[in-house]
Design a protein around this motif. Structure first.
Motif, short mmCIF file in Angstrom:
data_model
loop_
_atom_site.label_atom_id
_atom_site.label_comp_id
_atom_site.label_asym_id
_atom_site.label_seq_id
_atom_site.Cartn_x
_atom_site.Cartn_y
_atom_site.Cartn_z
N THR A 11 0.83 -1.20 0.00
CA THR A 11 0.00 0.00 0.00
C THR A 11 0.87 1.26 0.00
OG1 THR A 11 -0.17 0.10 2.43
CG2 THR A 11 -1.85 -1.18 1.24
N ARG A 12 2.13 1.12 0.37
CA ARG A 12 3.04 2.27 0.38
C ARG A 12 3.97 2.29 -0.82
NH1 ARG A 12 5.00 3.49 6.50
NH2 ARG A 12 2.92 3.74 7.37
N CYS A 13 4.36 1.13 -1.32
CA CYS A 13 5.36 1.04 -2.40
C CYS A 13 4.80 1.64 -3.69
CB CYS A 13 5.74 -0.43 -2.62
SG CYS A 13 7.01 -0.64 -3.91
N ASP A 14 5.63 2.45 -4.36
CA ASP A 14 5.22 2.97 -5.67
C ASP A 14 6.18 2.54 -6.78
OD1 ASP A 14 7.39 4.62 -5.31
OD2 ASP A 14 6.30 6.48 -5.63
N GLY A 15 7.03 1.56 -6.48
CA GLY A 15 7.86 0.98 -7.52
C GLY A 15 9.06 1.80 -7.94
N ARG A 16 9.64 2.55 -7.04
CA ARG A 16 10.83 3.33 -7.39
C ARG A 16 12.03 2.42 -7.65
NH1 ARG A 16 10.74 9.05 -4.52
NH2 ARG A 16 8.50 9.37 -4.53
N GLY A 17 12.11 1.28 -6.97
CA GLY A 17 13.14 0.29 -7.25
C GLY A 17 14.44 0.43 -6.49
N LEU A 18 14.53 1.40 -5.60
CA LEU A 18 15.76 1.58 -4.84
C LEU A 18 16.12 0.31 -4.07
CD1 LEU A 18 18.06 3.36 -3.81
CD2 LEU A 18 16.52 4.17 -2.01
N CYS A 19 15.13 -0.35 -3.49
CA CYS A 19 15.40 -1.56 -2.70
C CYS A 19 16.02 -2.66 -3.57
CB CYS A 19 14.14 -2.05 -2.02
SG CYS A 19 12.76 -2.34 -3.13
N ALA A 20 15.55 -2.80 -4.80
CA ALA A 20 16.11 -3.82 -5.69
C ALA A 20 17.55 -3.47 -6.08
CB ALA A 20 15.24 -3.98 -6.93
N GLU A 21 17.85 -2.17 -6.17
CA GLU A 21 19.22 -1.76 -6.48
C GLU A 21 20.14 -2.02 -5.28
OE1 GLU A 21 19.46 2.21 -8.01
OE2 GLU A 21 17.75 1.88 -9.31
N LEU A 22 19.63 -1.86 -4.07
CA LEU A 22 20.44 -2.06 -2.88
C LEU A 22 20.55 -3.54 -2.49
CD1 LEU A 22 19.14 0.92 -0.72
CD2 LEU A 22 21.38 0.71 -1.82
N LEU A 23 19.57 -4.34 -2.89
CA LEU A 23 19.55 -5.75 -2.52
C LEU A 23 19.39 -6.64 -3.76
CD1 LEU A 23 17.13 -5.38 0.51
CD2 LEU A 23 19.56 -5.89 0.63
N PRO A 24 20.36 -6.56 -4.68
CA PRO A 24 20.19 -7.33 -5.93
C PRO A 24 20.19 -8.83 -5.75
CG PRO A 24 22.40 -6.43 -5.79
CD PRO A 24 21.61 -5.83 -4.63
N ARG A 25 20.71 -9.32 -4.64
CA ARG A 25 20.69 -10.76 -4.41
C ARG A 25 19.35 -11.23 -3.86
NH1 ARG A 25 26.16 -12.18 -1.38
NH2 ARG A 25 26.63 -9.99 -1.34
N LEU A 26 18.54 -10.28 -3.36
CA LEU A 26 17.25 -10.65 -2.78
C LEU A 26 16.06 -10.21 -3.64
CD1 LEU A 26 17.80 -9.75 0.98
CD2 LEU A 26 18.04 -11.96 -0.13
N LEU A 27 16.21 -9.07 -4.33
CA LEU A 27 15.06 -8.50 -5.02
C LEU A 27 15.39 -8.19 -6.48
CD1 LEU A 27 13.98 -5.91 -2.30
CD2 LEU A 27 12.93 -8.13 -2.73
N VAL A 28 14.39 -8.35 -7.31
CA VAL A 28 14.45 -7.89 -8.70
C VAL A 28 13.24 -6.99 -8.91
CG1 VAL A 28 15.69 -9.91 -9.56
CG2 VAL A 28 13.18 -9.91 -9.54
N ARG A 29 13.22 -6.26 -10.01
CA ARG A 29 12.09 -5.38 -10.30
C ARG A 29 11.20 -6.02 -11.37
NH1 ARG A 29 14.75 0.46 -11.10
NH2 ARG A 29 12.57 1.01 -11.26
#
Length: 80
Positions: A11-29
């Motif tokens: 409900t808060r995420c708007d898909g900026r993708g910073l988390c995927a850039e910081l955690l590439p081993r855990l998250l993809v976009r």
């Protein structure tokens, strides 16, 4: 206290993708920029959480701290 899960509040995420850039081993976009567990990440119970290996805890804490919409949180075994 052991932190072991990364939770995305959709409900808060708007898909900026910073988390995927910081955690590439855990998250993809996905195609809209929203984070998804990477193929190497282990999903937590129910698939709603991404398990965070101990060696990535500091990176996950940084991603939580830098999320501009406060959509990320770390959970513990006790939280579940």
């Amino acid at each position: 206290m052991s932190r072991s899960g990364l939770h995305v509040d959709w409900t808060r995420c708007d898909g900026r993708g910073l988390c995927a850039e910081l955690l590439p081993r855990l998250l993809v976009r996905d195609e809209w920029g929203y984070p998804l567990p990477s193929q190497t990440a282990r999903p937590g119970p129910g698939g709603a959480l991404v398990r965070v290996p101990a060696k990535l805890t500091a990176d996950a804490e940084q991603a939580v701290a830098l999320c501009p919409l406060l959509a990320l949180s770390l959970t513990t075994e006790a939280d579940r």
